[in-house]
Structures are given as structure tokens and as C-alpha cells.
Design an enzyme around this catalytic site. Structure first.
Site, PDB file in Angstrom:
ATOM      1  N   ASP A 292       0.872  -1.165   0.000  1.00 26.28           N
ATOM      2  CA  ASP A 292       0.000   0.000   0.000  1.00 26.28           C
ATOM      3  C   ASP A 292       0.920   1.229   0.000  1.00 26.28           C
ATOM      4  O   ASP A 292       2.137   1.125   0.185  1.00 26.28           O
ATOM      5  CB  ASP A 292      -0.961  -0.002   1.185  1.00 26.28           C
ATOM      6  CG  ASP A 292      -2.179   0.885   0.896  1.00 26.28           C
ATOM      7  OD1 ASP A 292      -2.111   1.726  -0.040  1.00 26.28           O
ATOM      8  OD2 ASP A 292      -3.202   0.770   1.590  1.00 26.28           O
TER       9      ASP A 292
HETATM   10  C1  NOJ Z   1      -3.900   4.032  -0.060  1.00 26.62           C
HETATM   11  C2  NOJ Z   1      -5.084   3.125   0.032  1.00 26.62           C
HETATM   12  O1  NOJ Z   1      -5.077   2.427   1.263  1.00 26.62           O
HETATM   13  C3  NOJ Z   1      -5.152   2.114  -1.096  1.00 26.62           C
HETATM   14  O2  NOJ Z   1      -6.356   1.400  -1.012  1.00 26.62           O
HETATM   15  C4  NOJ Z   1      -5.000   2.785  -2.421  1.00 26.62           C
HETATM   16  O3  NOJ Z   1      -5.109   1.850  -3.459  1.00 26.62           O
HETATM   17  C5  NOJ Z   1      -3.649   3.475  -2.443  1.00 26.62           C
HETATM   18  N1  NOJ Z   1      -3.601   4.481  -1.400  1.00 26.62           N
HETATM   19  C6  NOJ Z   1      -3.353   4.128  -3.783  1.00 26.62           C
HETATM   20  O4  NOJ Z   1      -4.128   5.222  -3.972  1.00 26.62           O
END
Ligand code: NOJ
Length: 758
Positions: A292
Site C-alpha cells: 500500500d
Molecule cells: C492508499 C489506500 O489504502 C489504497 O487502497 C489505495 O489503493 C492506495 N492508497 C493508492 O491510492
């Protein structure tokens, strides 16, 4: 240059005669493993590490801004040292980035472009929690297919969706992004979404790669507070959290994303047991895991890694293959290999996985396969809006309908439409809206006026929900003082035949970083509702929200309540379809609605405890100041018609391993309108090697019945349905008594007993 690339590579690949083992990801590409190895063999360590790095485009929407400047990004692209980019949108932008890479780098490995396409790209569908309320898996697949096509039209070929974190806590802002509290229902959605995005061939340029996220446990943040610690044992992890991920892996999801949280003290991103052992080895899944946003480096504040290099070491050993905008792999991996702290074979494994997906997507054949300005001209956006309207109305849940208020008659007299969300064209677009335009949804006022052009519809906002600037990056400032519009709203309500009150939550009250300690109507909304109620009790309350809300006062006093969530582009039209009876509501709650926020986490599939709830005594599991159980249970939803269930029957009272039994139940539409019903099947294992939930959803079927029509539904009961993660840490069914329950929601059920033997 492009031609040159193709010819060099085809030459290279043409010489490979090896018969390699095919992978399980869906693709028409032959001999993928041999092709992957042929590329890997000619890569330098620096180039391999480059494949494991993902850069953000120019905007920093979903996490702290990157430390990597645009110049450095460009330089690395030119050297072939970037595996993927996120948030690069449009054919021009993706083409530019791909060209920098393909025309300048030695190695010429195409990059892939990821984006959060969560509930549509341009055409916005209901937020995932809402769409799950349709219990319509064809709809879930169709909206993903459309989102894929619209993404490809902008050069995006990889979505960070579906989010399949089971969540039982309405306080958690991201509950809107998932499918609610049930592992079985979430698993069904996971499969539908993977199929919708990826189709049956990843190389088809109208499909995109899916991401099952967040692996794992993210939805169990303590207290529902985003990013918070997760403390769960193996029993909960395997029986509740992991099944949707297993389903997504089996459906061939090309990628997984790990999670921000710790589980039992270990950050998910650094968890070898989850990633390398379970997902990659035990489940034998051959896609790649992206971290993430910055979650590898975030192991430093977790107190699990000393610095970025250490974080990189932990993550790569654990099996995280690609570093999303965190800079840890860039900072550490080469050095770690040089120092002998990380075996290059671990890097090879990660790169192999990334290359495999790229081959499967057909990118080595044509790096510009998904970058084609012609596609956009062919996308039937208008038709997509029609589908969005249909899916939106299927997602609406009728919670209460007394006094015959619904469906509203087209010839009703004056209709007062009141509330801060009644003419809001933005909130229905919801959070995680990709390229859904601000203020582009059809509002409730517009929806009603579209269908009742000659009626006397009077709109008043009543109160504002938010104050000042409203932005994705900041929490919404709630209006707690400005009551200037209340008087007019009350006046309009007083002389109306019926009042449609539209209340709920702003789009940016739910989503990432939007957990709330309170889940009732924010600001002055309840006060407005009570003032209107004092002058006119014929109220249809339409809720627009991204999470289950605390609705006790409304449920007691308001005669008709419609849960309309955040339904996307066609919201108002879909709501009008339901209010006016053009669509008979068929949605069912994918999540329990509490009586009070203090009941959270609240879920129907709880364990019985040694002192299950009883009205007889105070020393039983309950809260003393509130009625037991949810206000509206999981699986609940009314229709404009009524359904009657006959007594269920079982083909055999005993099920032996390897055989099946049939549970049959006749359902009759006893009302006078055609309608749809979701027939639900739950199972309880009465005595087992671990305590088991009082019921668990194991099957459902949506049927449509004409007035007076009866249909018999047969559920096949198999050993698989009775399995769980046992005390022996195996998925198996244990012998003994099972209760099978069938009915219209998780509380109104009829039971038959089955004995399972091996
Ligand atoms: C953080 C989020 O937790 C995740 O779900 C997302 O895909 C990423 N950022 C990218 O934007």
C-alpha cells in the site's frame, strides 16, 4: 523505436523452445514462464530492482507527497528503472511515460499504469457497500467490466480494486469501499469483480488487471479507527478475513495489495506468514503483491524497522513485490543484495511475478496495447449511464414502509423535498470517485422532477451539512450553527401532501482516513427532521450515506425509510424509480445497522458466548441500556410486495462425506406486485473443535416472482459448505449436528437439522 523493440524482443522470444509450466493467471499467452525467465536472465540487479518500484504521477492524493521529484522519476523511467506508475491518467500521459521508458531504456520492459478505479472510472456506480446491497453478482461484474473499458480509454490498465476487507465496524470510514460484514457475500463479490475487470483473458485490451486488497485484516482496525492496530487470532483471520482473498486468488486476481495495519504485532506488509507462506506457497498464487502507499517505509513508525533499508529487507523477505511510492526498495534493495543480507533469488521471485503479469497483459507484444486514443471514441458512455441507473436502483434497500406512503402516487399533491442532500449533485458520487466529475450526479430533486414534470415539487435545503471549503484532503467541517434555512423548510413541509427528507452523510464523511466516533446525522439534520415531523408526519426519509448509520429516532417515528447510499452518477433517477414504484425495491443490507454506536462492532455472525443473551437475567451478554441486537439486521430489506416462505425440507437428514443433500423451500409472492426476493441460507455448526458463529451465510438466490406466483428454491448442501478453519488449523467439516436456516434475512429464518458424518 517501437518497431525495433518489437522485433528485438520477438527475436529473443522466438528462440525459446522450452516447454514451460503454464501459470494459473488467465491468459492466452503461451509459454509464459520461459518468456519471463528469458527476460529475467538478461536483467541487471539495478533493472530488477527498478521493476519493483512504483512511482506516483504528478499528484499526491492518497498519501504523503513523494520524496522523489519529477526529474528523478523521468530519469529513472528513461533508464528502465520503474516497474509501474499510479495516477497517470489519459492516453497522452500514459503514452508519454511509456515512451520515456521504451524509447530510452536498455531493457525495454513495458510499465503498467495503476489507479484507484473503485466504483467506476467516469461513469460512477454505487459505492461498493451499496452495490453489494443489490446481492446481484451479475451487476457487480457488469459495473467492473464497464469501469475497465472506461479506464482503458484513458490508458489505465490496472485497478486497485476490489477492496474485500470484511468489516464489522460502521465507524470505519472505509466500510463504504468493501462489501460489508460477511465473508461469503464478500467472496462472491470478489469473484464477480475480478471477472468483471479481467474478463477471461488478461491480454484483451478492453480488460484491466485487478487487485485484491488489503491483505490482510485492515477492516478490523481497533475501534473502527483507520490505520489502527488489528488484534485478531488465527480463528478469526482464517474464518472471516481470508476467505474473500482466497476466492480472489482462485479467480485469478493478477495482483494483491498488502495493508497498512499490524496484525498481532506484525505489519501486514512485513508478514512472511501471510504473503510468502500462505498466499504464495500454500495457495500457490502466482501474481504479484504491491505494497500500500508507503506501507513498506511505514514499518519505521510502526517500530518494526530501523530505517528504509531495514524496511526493504523485511518487506522483500516477507514477499512484498512492488513498493508503492515509498522509496524503501529504491533506497535499500541493491545494497542489501550486495551486502549478502538479501538473496538475489528473492528479488528474482518478485521480478518474475511482475514480468509474468506484464506478459499476461500482452504488454511485451505491444507496450501500447492499452494506450489507444481510438478506444475512447467507441466507449458508449450514454449506455453506461443506463446501466449505472439500473444497478443503482437495485442497490436501494427499503427499510420501513408504513402508512402506505410508498410507492408515492404520481398524482400526489404538493411534494416538499427537504434536506441538505436533496439537491446535492456531488455527494452521490461518493468517495474514491476516480474521474467521476464533481457535481455530476442526478440529485433527488432532479430525479423526481424528471419523472413528475407536472407535479408541485417544492425544494428547500433546510440546513447546510458542511461549512466552508470541501475537499478530498480535509475532513468535512460540519455546520452546527447556521439554521437560517429551517423556517422555510418547515413552512414548505406544513402544506405538503408528502415530505421527502433527504439526509445522511457528505461524500467525504466516509472513505480513507474518515473514521467517525459518531454515526448519527451530523450537524443540524436531526433537529431539522424533528421540526418537519412536528408539522407533517407523512415523511419518506431517503438516506444518502456510505456507512450504516444510527437511526433509532427515525426508525421509531418516520413511517417510510429508504436506504439509498451513495449511488453514483444516476442516483436521483434511481431513487425516483423506487419512490414512484417504477422499480420494486429488492436490495438487502450487507451490514447490520445498530441501535447505538456503542454496539459497534456489530455483526450477525457472532459467537454464542457461554452466556448468550436472555431476557431473564442481567448477567448475560448484552448492554443494559439498549434493546439487544441490531436495529436492522444483515440481509434485511423490504419490497412493495410480500413473500411467504413455506416450511423448508431436506432430502436427507444425514449427509455423508462426498455426498450432497438438498434443502428446498417454496417462496410465494403473496402481495399484488411483481417483485424480487433474495432467499438466504445460513448454517450453524452446533458443537465443534472451536466455538462457531450462531449462523453464517452459505448461499443465496435472487428470484423474481409475479404476484401470486410460487417458486421452489433448492440449495445443494455439500460438505464444503460445512467446512471451517478448525482447531487443527485445517479447512474441514467436522462430524455432528448442523442447523440449516433459510429465510428472508439473517433474523427471520426457519430451521432444519442435518447430521454430518464422514
Ligand atoms: C492508499 C489506500 O489504502 C489504497 O487502497 C489505495 O489503493 C492506495 N492508497 C493508492 O491510492
Amino acid at each position: 523505436m517501437r518497431k525495433l523493440f518489437l522485433s528485438t524482443l520477438s527475436l529473443l522470444l522466438g528462440t525459446i523452445g522450452l516447454q514451460a509450466q503454464e501459470t494459473s493467471l488467465k491468459s492466452s499467452v503461451k509459454n509464459v514462464e520461459a518468456k519471463v525467465d528469458s527476460v529475467l536472465n538478461i536483467m541487471t540487479l539495478e533493472e530488477k530492482v527498478g521493476q519493483m518500484i512504483q512511482y506516483n504521477g504528478s499528484w499526491d492524493l492518497t498519501g504523503p507527497a513523494s520524496e522523489t521529484g519529477n526529474k528523478q522519476k523521468e530519469d529513472r523511467l528513461k533508464k528502465g528503472l520503474v516497474g509501474s506508475m499510479l495516477n497517470v491518467l489519459s492516453v497522452e500521459a500514459t503514452e508519454k511515460a511509456q515512451k520515456l521508458n521504451m524509447e530510452n531504456s536498455r531493457i525495454k520492459i513495458p510499465i503498467i499504469f495503476g489507479y484507484d478505479v473503485i466504483h467506476g472510472y467516469k461513469t460512477i456506480f454505487p459505492v461498493p457497500l451499496a452495490e453489494t446491497a443489490s446481492w446481484d453478482m451479475e451487476a457487480a461484474e457488469e459495473s467492473a467490466r464497464i469501469a475497465a473499458l472506461e479506464s482503458v480509454a484513458e490508458g489505465v490498465n490496472w485497478t486497485f480494486s476490489p477492496m474485500i476487507d470484511v468489516s464489522r465496524d460502521a465507524r470505519w470510514g472505509r466500510i463504504m469501499e468493501g462489501s460489508g460484514e460477511d465473508p461469503y457475500l464478500t467472496s462472491q463479490v470478489a469473484v464477480a469483480k475480478v471477472n468483471g475487470y479481467q474478463g477471461d483473458d488478461l491480454a484483451n485490451p478492453t480488460t484491466i488487471a485487478a487487485t485484491a486488497k488489503h491483505f490482510a485484516g485492515y477492516g478490523f482496525a481497533e475501534g473502527g479507527k483507520d490505520y489502527n492496530t488489528v488484534n485478531i487470532g488465527k480463528n478469526e483471520l482464517h474464518n472471516v478475513i481470508l476467505p474473500p482473498f482466497k476466492a480472489a486468488a482462485d479467480a485469478g486476481a493478477a495482483t494483491f495489495m498488502n495493508a497498512f495495519n499490524t496484525i498481532d504485532g506484525i505489519p501486514a506488509t512485513g508478514s512472511e506468514s501471510l504473503q510468502r507462506e500462505l498466499l504464495k506457497t500454500e495457495w500457490d498464487w502466482d501474481g504479484f503483491i504491491v505494497s500500500d502507499w508507503g506501507s513498506i517505509s511505514e514499518m519505521i513508525p510502526h517500530g518494526f524497522a530501523r530505517d528504509k533499508v531495514h524496511a526493504a529487507e523485511i518487506a522483500v523477505k516477507a514477499g512484498s513485490d512492488m513498493d508503492m511510492e515509498g522509496g524503501a526498495y529504491q533506497a535499500g534493495l541493491e545494497q542489501l543484495v550486495a551486502e549478502g543480507k538479501v538473496d538475489e533469488e528473492l528479488i528474482n521471485d518478485a521480478v518474475r511475478r511482475i514480468l509474468r503479469v506484464k506478459f499476461m497483459m500482452g504488454l511485451f507484444e505491444d507496450p501500447y496495447r492499452y494506450i489507444n486514443a481510438e478506444v475512447k471514441k467507441e466507449v458508449p458512455y450514454e449506455q453506461h449511464l443506463e446501466t449505472a441507473r439500473d444497478i443503482a436502483r437495485k442497490s436501494i434497500v427499503l427499510l420501513k414502509n408504513e402508512k402506505d406512503l410508498l410507492p408515492m402516487s404520481a398524482s400526489a399533491g404538493k411534494i416538499a423535498v427537504i434536506g441538505p442532500l436533496a439537491n446535492d449533485k456531488d455527494t452521490p458520487i461518493g468517495n474514491w470517485r476516480a474521474q467521476g466529475e464533481s457535481n455530476s450526479a442526478v440529485s433527488v430533486v432532479e430525479g423526481l422532477k424528471n419523472q413528475l414534470p407536472d407535479s408541485d415539487i417544492v425544494y428547500s435545503e433546510g440546513v447546510k451539512l458542511g461549512m466552508g471549503e470541501r475537499s478530498f484532503l480535509m475532513p468535512l467541517k460540519i455546520n452546527k450553527t447556521d439554521t437560517t434555512g429551517m423556517g422555510e423548510a418547515v413552512k414548505n413541509a406544513r402544506d405538503a401532501e408528502v415530505v421527502v427528507m433527504v439526509l445522511g452523510e457528505d461524500a467525504f464523511q466516509s472513505g480513507e482516513g474518515r473514521s467517525q466516533a459518531n454515526i448519527g446525522f451530523a450537524g443540524l439534520q436531526l433537529e431539522l427532521l424533528k421540526k418537519v415531523y412536528a408539522v407533517n408526519k407523512n415523511i419518506v426519509l431517503v438516506l444518502i450515506n456510505g456507512r450504516p448509520m444510527e437511526l433509532s429516532w427515525s426508525a421509531e417515528n418516520i413511517p417510510a425509510i429508504v436506504e439509498a447510499w451513495q449511488l453514483g452518477s444516476e442516483s436521483g433517477n434511481a431513487i425516483a424509480d423506487v419512490l414512484l414504484g417504477k422499480y420494486n425495491p429488492s436490495g438487502k443490507l450487507p451490514v447490520s445497522f445498530p441501535r447505538a454506536v456503542g454496539q459497534e462492532p456489530l455483526y450477525y455472525n457472532y459467537k454464542n458466548t457461554g452466556r448468550p443473551y436472555s431476557e431473564q437475567h442481567v448477567t448475560y451478554s448484552h448492554y443494559t441500556d439498549i434493546e439487544n441486537g441490531p436495529l436492522f439486521p444483515f440481509g434485511y430489506g423490504l419490497s412493495y410486495t410480500a413473500f411467504e416462505y413455506a416450511k423448508p425440507t431436506l432430502s436427507s437428514a444425514t449427509l455423508t462425506s462426498g455426498e450432497t443433500a438438498t434443502l428446498s423451500v417454496a417462496v410465494t409472492n403473496s402481495g399484488d406486485t411483481k417483485g424480487k426476493e433474495v432467499v438466504q441460507l445460513y448454517v450453524r455448526d452446533m458443537v465443534a473443535s472451536t466455538s462457531r458463529p450462531v449462523k453464517e451465510l452459505k448461499g443465496f438466490e435472487m428470484i423474481e416472482l409475479e404476484a401470486g406466483e410460487t417458486k421452489t428454491i433448492d440449495f445443494e448442501i455439500s460438505e464444503e459448505m460445512l467446512q471451517f478453519y478448525t482447531a487443527q488449523e485445517k479447512w474441514e467439516a467436522e462430524e455432528g449436528e448442523f442447523r440449516l436456516m433459510v429465510g428472508t434475512n439473517s433474523e427471520e429464518l426457519q430451521t432444519v437439522t442435518l447430521n454430518f458424518q464422514k
